[in-house]
Enzyme design. Structure first.
Site, PDB file in Angstrom:
ATOM      1  N   GLU A 134      -0.783   8.933   5.121  1.00 11.71           N
ATOM      2  CA  GLU A 134      -1.668   9.337   6.211  1.00 11.71           C
ATOM      3  C   GLU A 134      -2.017  10.817   6.024  1.00 11.71           C
ATOM      4  OE1 GLU A 134      -0.204   8.256  10.108  1.00 11.71           O
ATOM      5  OE2 GLU A 134       0.113   6.199   9.454  1.00 11.71           O
ATOM      6  N   TYR A 152      11.394  19.257   1.139  1.00  5.68           N
ATOM      7  CA  TYR A 152      11.291  20.223   2.228  1.00  5.68           C
ATOM      8  C   TYR A 152      12.236  19.865   3.365  1.00  5.68           C
ATOM      9  CZ  TYR A 152       7.162  22.072  -0.063  1.00  5.68           C
ATOM     10  OH  TYR A 152       6.301  22.644  -0.972  1.00  5.68           O
ATOM     11  N   CYS A 199       6.067   4.598   9.092  1.00  5.98           N
ATOM     12  CA  CYS A 199       6.626   3.906   7.923  1.00  5.98           C
ATOM     13  C   CYS A 199       8.105   4.171   7.664  1.00  5.98           C
ATOM     14  CB  CYS A 199       5.805   4.255   6.692  1.00  5.98           C
ATOM     15  SG  CYS A 199       4.149   3.551   6.775  1.00  5.98           S
ATOM     16  N   GLU A 253       0.839  -1.197   0.000  1.00  6.58           N
ATOM     17  CA  GLU A 253       0.000   0.000   0.000  1.00  6.58           C
ATOM     18  C   GLU A 253       0.877   1.251   0.000  1.00  6.58           C
ATOM     19  OE1 GLU A 253      -3.341   0.483  -0.359  1.00  6.58           O
ATOM     20  OE2 GLU A 253      -2.569   2.516  -0.449  1.00  6.58           O
TER      21      GLU A 253
HETATM   22  N1  LIG Z   1       0.228   3.871   8.037  1.00  7.51           N
HETATM   23  C1  LIG Z   1       0.629   4.105   6.800  1.00  7.51           C
HETATM   24  O1  LIG Z   1       0.677   5.244   6.328  1.00  7.51           O
HETATM   25  C2  LIG Z   1       1.012   2.953   5.901  1.00  7.51           C
HETATM   26  C3  LIG Z   1       1.111   3.183   4.526  1.00  7.51           C
HETATM   27  C4  LIG Z   1       1.467   2.127   3.707  1.00  7.51           C
HETATM   28  C5  LIG Z   1       1.739   0.880   4.261  1.00  7.51           C
HETATM   29  N2  LIG Z   1       1.650   0.695   5.597  1.00  7.51           N
HETATM   30  C6  LIG Z   1       1.894  -0.648   6.127  1.00  7.51           C
HETATM   31  O2  LIG Z   1       0.635  -1.257   6.387  1.00  7.51           O
HETATM   32  C7  LIG Z   1       0.719  -2.095   7.541  1.00  7.51           C
HETATM   33  C8  LIG Z   1      -0.298  -1.651   8.567  1.00  7.51           C
HETATM   34  O3  LIG Z   1       0.048  -0.352   8.984  1.00  7.51           O
HETATM   35  P1  LIG Z   1      -0.972   0.547   9.826  1.00  7.51           P
HETATM   36  O4  LIG Z   1      -0.355   1.878   9.941  1.00  7.51           O
HETATM   37  O5  LIG Z   1      -2.336   0.396   9.282  1.00  7.51           O
HETATM   38  O6  LIG Z   1      -0.891  -0.214  11.242  1.00  7.51           O
HETATM   39  P2  LIG Z   1      -1.801   0.041  12.526  1.00  7.51           P
HETATM   40  O7  LIG Z   1      -0.929  -0.222  13.671  1.00  7.51           O
HETATM   41  O8  LIG Z   1      -2.520   1.349  12.410  1.00  7.51           O
HETATM   42  O9  LIG Z   1      -2.926  -1.101  12.412  1.00  7.51           O
HETATM   43  C9  LIG Z   1      -2.671  -2.460  12.522  1.00  7.51           C
HETATM   44  C10 LIG Z   1      -3.959  -3.125  13.000  1.00  7.51           C
HETATM   45  O10 LIG Z   1      -3.779  -4.540  12.928  1.00  7.51           O
HETATM   46  C11 LIG Z   1      -4.418  -5.114  14.065  1.00  7.51           C
HETATM   47  N3  LIG Z   1      -3.860  -6.460  14.271  1.00  7.51           N
HETATM   48  C12 LIG Z   1      -2.638  -6.800  14.745  1.00  7.51           C
HETATM   49  N4  LIG Z   1      -2.509  -8.145  14.764  1.00  7.51           N
HETATM   50  C13 LIG Z   1      -3.659  -8.651  14.279  1.00  7.51           C
HETATM   51  C14 LIG Z   1      -4.112  -9.961  14.043  1.00  7.51           C
HETATM   52  N5  LIG Z   1      -3.341 -11.018  14.285  1.00  7.51           N
HETATM   53  N6  LIG Z   1      -5.354 -10.132  13.543  1.00  7.51           N
HETATM   54  C15 LIG Z   1      -6.154  -9.067  13.275  1.00  7.51           C
HETATM   55  N7  LIG Z   1      -5.774  -7.790  13.489  1.00  7.51           N
HETATM   56  C16 LIG Z   1      -4.535  -7.595  13.971  1.00  7.51           C
HETATM   57  C17 LIG Z   1      -4.128  -4.156  15.185  1.00  7.51           C
HETATM   58  O11 LIG Z   1      -5.037  -4.318  16.262  1.00  7.51           O
HETATM   59  C18 LIG Z   1      -4.299  -2.805  14.454  1.00  7.51           C
HETATM   60  O12 LIG Z   1      -5.636  -2.342  14.531  1.00  7.51           O
HETATM   61  C19 LIG Z   1       2.167  -2.007   8.009  1.00  7.51           C
HETATM   62  O13 LIG Z   1       2.902  -3.051   7.435  1.00  7.51           O
HETATM   63  C20 LIG Z   1       2.630  -0.685   7.446  1.00  7.51           C
HETATM   64  O14 LIG Z   1       4.026  -0.636   7.240  1.00  7.51           O
HETATM   65  C21 LIG Z   1       1.281   1.698   6.424  1.00  7.51           C
END
Ligand SMILES: NC(=O)c1ccc[n+]([C@@H]2O[C@H](COP(=O)([O-])OP(=O)(O)OC[C@H]3O[C@@H](n4cnc5c(N)ncnc54)[C@H](O)[C@@H]3O)[C@@H](O)[C@H]2O)c1
Length: 441
Positions: free
Chosen positions: A158, A257, A266, A154
């Site tokens: 944010e 910037y 990330c 993805e």
């Molecule tokens: N936040 C960003 O901007 C972004 C952008 C691109 C990619 N990513 C990637 O996406 C992934 C998720 O990131 P995020 O920021 O959404 O994380 P986050 O911490 O906001 O959310 C993760 C969710 O997964 C849940 N979870 C954990 N273990 C679980 C399980 N076994 N079963 C079901 N639910 C479970 C947690 O309770 C939590 O709600 C990461 O690998 C991150 O690197 C994040």
């Protein structure tokens, strides 16, 4: 299509809501029961512009549901996206335990041919591990079903997550078989209408693409921050340089910037994870370590500048701080530069009065043990009794303050602009001293 999404965080929730918004019937599963309860009441646990409306309208239309049950996830759909967290492990590697737990739990329950898509950011080879975990559970139950995996990293930002998901620059699909490619094309067809955004490749290349993209962006920021620090010494304004180089199409204007360093969930963890992969494979990538080192230094730069301004004695000083979130339009405090600045200032004897439009609740839960920090409910009240102002997050409401008013309120009459939001001459004309990042001061 029927789709299940595992994980209701920044990525999972946005993915589930946006997939429902184009007509899919989506079940989003998270192990956090409190989060799921709130979501089932259409309460959004994160600050993400536009997300609440998308969740509300799709929940009301019956296209979006939330659950804590893996049984629900597998009975709802044969297409399941994993979007759980992959935080840094102690050695900097990506902690894959959540992803592997998902695969194992799904594998214990799947009763039909299924495609499991890894959306979390994961190191090269993780899809193999996920497939092995799934298939060993299915084999243990002797079910004659075919479970395949695909990679679909993805790229949403944010603060712009809904917009980015609905109008992606590109959609990376990593597949090792034609049937999975077809399913993924169908899933993303609604987001791919006016031009072809799909980039289809093998799974390992897709996994690597995500890390390469984030690390490239992080390196770019650290490069600009080093240029800015040098610009300060040379009496050069990095903002002029930014315009000058950004107009070259080979460089481009984005992500140039200079500032108080990058943070968030990330860039820092993805840099660490790729550096770990590189070292493990005996192919160290020097530029990753340099980018991390520069960023750590940059996180402290505002505190260093403020300390220098007060001749290295911050005892009894009060610093007003505008912005806590790692960037504007989010409440995410993960690895936010504000945390390093607050730690450094309070450790040196200063008091901090901090304001952020949305991140105070998250900040409070992280900074709770620090009695020298007071959170305020407006930018204005943060200034009460303050000696100087430090701006760390580029929220819109901080962009055009009344400098004359600031000059009246700030006892030591100085602004430390960690995002280069202000015109130094306008600040100085109001009788304040101005310190930016690389503004030649
Ligand atoms: N936040 C960003 O901007 C972004 C952008 C691109 C990619 N990513 C990637 O996406 C992934 C998720 O990131 P995020 O920021 O959404 O994380 P986050 O911490 O906001 O959310 C993760 C969710 O997964 C849940 N979870 C954990 N273990 C679980 C399980 N076994 N079963 C079901 N639910 C479970 C947690 O309770 C939590 O709600 C990461 O690998 C991150 O690197 C994040």
């Amino acid at each position: 299509m029927h789709v299940s999404v595992i994980g209701a965080g920044y990525v999972g929730l946005v993915t589930a809501a946006c997939l429902a918004d184009v007509g899919n019937v989506v079940l989003c599963v998270d192990i956090d029961a409190e989060k799921v309860d709130r979501l089932n009441r259409s309460e959004i646990p994160i600050h993400e512009p536009g997300l609440e409306q998308v969740v509300e309208r799709n929940a009301a239309a019956g296209r979006l549901r939330f659950s804590t049950s893996y049984d629900d996830a597998v009975s709802h759909a044969a297409l399941i996206l994993i979007a759980v967290g992959t935080p840094s492990g102690e050695d900097g590697s990506a902690d894959l335990s959540h992803v592997i737990t998902c695969a194992t739990e799904l594998g214990k329950r799947i009763e039909r041919d299924s495609l499991i898509v890894v959306k979390s950011t994961v190191p090269v080879g993780t899809n193999d591990e996920v497939r092995a975990a799934l298939r060993s559970q299915v084999a243990a139950r002797q079910r004659p079903i075919r479970v395949t995996t695909a990679s679909n990293p993805e790229f949403l930002k944010e603060g712009f997550a809904v917009e980015d998901f609905m109008k992606p620059d590109r959609i990376i699909i990593g597949v090792d078989d034609a049937q999975s490619a077809e399913v993924m094309k169908q899933l993303y067809a609604p987001f791919n209408r006016n031009r072809d955004r799909l980039v289809v490749m093998d799974v390992r290349s897709a996994e690597f693409t995500k890390y390469a993209a984030n690390c490239m962006l992080a390196v770019r920021i650290s490069f600009m921050n080093e240029m800015a620090n040098l610009a300060d010494r040379l009496g050069v304004d990095i903002e002029n340089v930014r315009h000058g180089i950004g107009s070259d199409p080979r460089i481009g204007p984005h992500f140039l910037y200079a500032g108080a360093g990058f943070g968030g969930s990330c860039f820092p963890k993805d840099l660490r994870a790729l550096a770990h992969t590189a070292a493990e494979n005996d192919e160290p990538v020097a530029i990753l370590s340099a980018a991390m080192e520069v960023n750590q230094r940059q996180h402290r730069i505002l505190a260093t500048k403020i300390s220098r301004f007060f001749d290295d004695d911050l005892t009894g000083r009060t610093i007003a701080l505008w912005g806590l979130a790692f960037k504007a339009n989010t409440d995410d405090m993960r690895e936010a530069p504000s945390l390093s600045v607050i730690n450094a200032l309070t450790a040196a004897g200063a008091k901090v009065r901090a304001y952020d439009p949305v991140a105070i609740t998250n900040a409070r839960s992280i900074i709770k043990a620090n009695n020298n920090v007071q959170f305020t409910d407006s930018a204005n009240t943060a200034l009460d009794g303050a000696d100087v102002l430090a701006v760390i997050t580029e929220w819109l409401e901080f962009r055009s303050p009344d400098f004359a008013d600031l000059a009246r309120k700030l006892k030591a009459k100085a602004i430390f602009d960690g995002r280069n939001l202000y015109d130094p001459s306008a600040v100085r004309a109001a009788g304040l001293q101005y310190f930016g990042i690389g503004r030649g001061s």
